[in-house]
Design an enzyme around this catalytic site. Structure first.
Site, PDB file in Angstrom:
ATOM      1  N   HIS A   1      -8.435  -5.359   8.181  1.00 45.31           N
ATOM      2  CA  HIS A   1      -7.465  -4.023   8.847  1.00 45.31           C
ATOM      3  C   HIS A   1      -7.583  -5.458   9.979  1.00 45.31           C
ATOM      4  O   HIS A   1      -8.851  -5.255  10.065  1.00 45.31           O
ATOM      5  CB  HIS A   1      -8.628  -3.088   8.524  1.00 45.31           C
TER       6      HIS A   1
ATOM      7  N   GLU B   1      -2.744  -1.834  -3.523  1.00 40.96           N
ATOM      8  CA  GLU B   1      -3.955  -0.740  -2.273  1.00 40.96           C
ATOM      9  C   GLU B   1      -3.467   0.463  -2.793  1.00 40.96           C
ATOM     10  O   GLU B   1      -2.163   0.446  -2.602  1.00 40.96           O
ATOM     11  CB  GLU B   1      -3.229  -1.325  -1.093  1.00 40.96           C
TER      12      GLU B   1
ATOM     13  N   HIS C   1       0.818  -1.162   0.361  1.00 38.81           N
ATOM     14  CA  HIS C   1      -0.294  -0.105  -0.193  1.00 38.81           C
ATOM     15  C   HIS C   1       0.720   0.938  -0.144  1.00 38.81           C
ATOM     16  O   HIS C   1       1.139   1.747   1.090  1.00 38.81           O
ATOM     17  CB  HIS C   1      -0.645   0.013   1.274  1.00 38.81           C
TER      18      HIS C   1
END
Length: 239
Positions: free
Chosen positions: A190, A70, A43
């Site tokens: 997450h 991401e 990410h």
């Protein structure tokens, strides 16, 4: 079977804290795959405080499993993803100053924008996923963007589960079922951890992939990276 994709942002954070190339991000990614993980997630953020854009390019020819990038689809991110063409791009509505992801997309408000971005990535042969809260109206609106998958934002589940509130799984299960019925694949990520991953996997229908980074790397400090990767794989298989 639910696939495990390991987010290696924290490895980059550790490397960047001292400069140089220790730990070597590419070697860690290759080792994680050799330990059995079925994907690598990164990410990158605009300030490159952990994963650098160059890392994303360097990983392109190294990752032999699924490669998931991401991020917020700003112009520089889109350009990078379209050049690399990873297996999957996950669209996340991060602000420039976010420490970590803290909300899913409002797929109603951002409908036209997401349609355009999704179409652009899909035209390049990249599977798309939208990071989203377990809100049924947002799930319905996600389906009309043309996205291939959603990624359920699981922080609220993780927080409530740690308090003993197992009912916190219900909106996620409902969201996953609706997404499946609307033709979308279901990812999640997450704050998933060894403590909650098996329960989550047992109760979420049609779960294709989980992306886990912070908890997995933190647990590895005590238990070892190879051991922890295989502990996740074992729990997901039992789910």
């Amino acid at each position: 079977m639910t696939k495990l994709s390991v987010n290696i942002n924290k490895i980059a954070t550790l490397r960047n804290s001292r400069g140089g190339d220790t730990p070597n991000l590419l070697k860690v990614a290759a080792d994680i795959e050799s330990f059995g993980a079925e994907g690598i997630t990164i990410h990158p953020r605009p300030d490159e405080r952990h994963i650098r854009y160059q890392d994303a390019y360097d990983l392109k020819d190294l990752v032999s499993t699924e490669y998931n990038i991401e991020g917020n689809p700003i112009d520089s991110f889109k350009e990078m993803v379209l050049k690399i063409k990873p297996t999957q791009v996950t669209l996340v509505p991060d602000g420039d100053d976010n420490i970590t992801s803290d909300a899913g997309w409002d797929t109603i408000k951002n409908q036209e924008y997401l349609k355009k971005i999704v179409a652009e990535f899909k035209a390049a042969g990249i599977r798309t996923s939208i990071f989203i809260d377990p809100n049924l109206e947002m799930i319905k609106a996600a389906a009309t963007t043309g996205t291939d998958r959603i990624e359920l934002y699981t922080e609220e589940f993780a927080v409530e589960y740690a308090k003993g509130n197992t009912d916190a799984i219900k909106p996620y299960a409902e969201a996953a079922q609706l997404a499946y019925e609307l033709g979308m694949g279901v990812n999640a990520g997450h704050d998933l951890s060894l403590d909650n991953i098996q329960f989550f996997g047992e109760n979420i229908p049609h779960l294709a992939e989980v992306s886990i980074g912070h908890a997995l790397i933190s647990e590895s400090l005590y238990l070892g990276l190879e051991n922890v990767v295989n502990m996740y794989l074992y729990k997901l298989k039992k789910a």
